[in-house]
Design an enzyme around this catalytic site. Structure first.
Site, mmCIF file in Angstrom:
data_model
loop_
_atom_site.group_PDB
_atom_site.id
_atom_site.type_symbol
_atom_site.label_atom_id
_atom_site.label_comp_id
_atom_site.label_asym_id
_atom_site.label_seq_id
_atom_site.Cartn_x
_atom_site.Cartn_y
_atom_site.Cartn_z
ATOM 1 N N ASP A 225 0.867 -1.172 0.000
ATOM 2 C CA ASP A 225 0.000 0.000 0.000
ATOM 3 C C ASP A 225 0.907 1.226 0.000
ATOM 4 O O ASP A 225 1.955 1.235 0.655
ATOM 5 C CB ASP A 225 -0.838 0.066 1.284
ATOM 6 C CG ASP A 225 -2.001 -0.904 1.296
ATOM 7 O OD1 ASP A 225 -2.129 -1.703 0.348
ATOM 8 O OD2 ASP A 225 -2.775 -0.868 2.278
ATOM 9 N N HIS B 119 4.979 -7.503 -0.125
ATOM 10 C CA HIS B 119 4.577 -8.771 -0.730
ATOM 11 C C HIS B 119 5.194 -8.958 -2.122
ATOM 12 O O HIS B 119 5.708 -8.015 -2.722
ATOM 13 C CB HIS B 119 3.054 -8.839 -0.809
ATOM 14 C CG HIS B 119 2.379 -8.807 0.529
ATOM 15 N ND1 HIS B 119 1.695 -9.879 1.046
ATOM 16 C CD2 HIS B 119 2.290 -7.823 1.456
ATOM 17 C CE1 HIS B 119 1.218 -9.569 2.237
ATOM 18 N NE2 HIS B 119 1.559 -8.316 2.510
ATOM 19 N N SER C 9 8.492 3.719 4.995
ATOM 20 C CA SER C 9 9.567 4.064 4.084
ATOM 21 C C SER C 9 9.118 3.940 2.644
ATOM 22 O O SER C 9 7.998 4.303 2.301
ATOM 23 C CB SER C 9 10.798 3.204 4.345
ATOM 24 O OG SER C 9 11.898 3.734 3.634
#
Length: 280
Positions: free
Chosen positions: A89, A148, A251
């Protein structure tokens, strides 16, 4: 004001400070204190706690809340073995073609992939992405912070590069030359049906750790203060959308694809994106 903050950061021991912040976030303080801190953070940054795997009051430390898993099905992974998806995200920073081995950091600022990946075989590791594409995604404090796999296949190895911990916000991007190449970073290499792929997790100020889930690798720790490159004799099988690593504080991720992957024209800098959304 922002530029003054940058000037102040220059004189701070950023790595030591970040390790201290990380340790404090992992400290099992009294439950009422932890709950209050988490609630305050969630309210201030607009965290959608309803997506979390557990209720907000069930996390014993701030770090466990920050690195929370999501409820099953909250982030559907776009179907298709050959379709790459966002690994996180966040908000798209820059994206585009890799030209002459270089990618764009910000307007007028570039870096080479060899500098980004680093390590003893940087040129060789970077060469497999020549003529490919890249996508930089910034994770804000309110975002979900697990990383992921954008495609399925096998994890072929990693490079852990110790470095600085400058902020990766617009001020840092403007002021720090080749920012992503001087900050701490962990690059995970994948062999996929679309060719080589790499997911580069870039550390930043107050990022206590980047933790790989496929190996015993933790950045910004005493035992990982040296450059490390490891290639597996047998790739580690990974499904598309499976976890690769975890940011303990926020980050940036830079995703690299081999030639043949063309990022969708609908994607643009400044656009919010979710884990599992198609990139092509």
């Amino acid at each position: 004001m922002a530029e003054l903050s940058y000037a102040f950061l220059k004189i701070l021991p950023r790595n030591t400070l970040s390790r201290a912040v990380g340790a404090a976030c992992r400290f099992p303080a009294p439950r009422p204190v932890v709950r209050a801190v988490i609630r305050t953070f969630a309210r201030k940054y607009g965290v959608d706690a309803s997506e979390a795997e557990r209720a907000i009051d069930e996390y014993p430390t701030f770090t466990e809340f920050f690195t929370r898993r999501l409820k099953p099905g909250v982030r559907p992974i776009a179907a298709g073995e050959l379709l790459p998806v966002s690994p996180v995200d966040g908000t798209i920073g820059e994206l585009g073609d890799i030209v002459e081995g270089r990618a764009l950091q910000a307007k007028g600022k570039h870096y080479t992939l060899a500098e980004l990946i680093g390590g003893p075989n940087a040129a060789e590791d970077a060469a497999q992405f020549a003529g490919g594409t890249f996508c930089t995604i910034y994770l804000a404090p309110y975002n979900y912070h697990r990383i992921h796999a954008p495609l399925g296949g096998g994890i072929t190895g990693y490079v852990n590069m110790p470095g600085q911990l400058w902020p990766v916000n617009p001020v840092g991007l403007r002021n720090v030359e080749k920012l992503f190449c001087v900050n701490e970073r962990l690059t995970t290499f994948l062999k996929t049906p679309r060719g080589a792929c790499a997911v580069v997790a870039v550390g930043a100020t107050n990022v206590g750790r980047i933790r790989a889930v496929y190996d015993d690798v933790v950045t910004n720790a005493k035992r990982t203060r040296k450059t490390a490159r490891r290639m597996y004799e047998h790739p580690l099988r990974v499904e598309k959308g499976a976890e690769l690593a975890i940011f303990e504080m926020g980050s940036t991720v830079v995703v690299l694809f081999a030639p043949g992957v063309k990022l969708a024209s609908r994607l643009a800098p400044g656009q919010a994106i979710k884990l599992g959304e198609a990139l092509e």
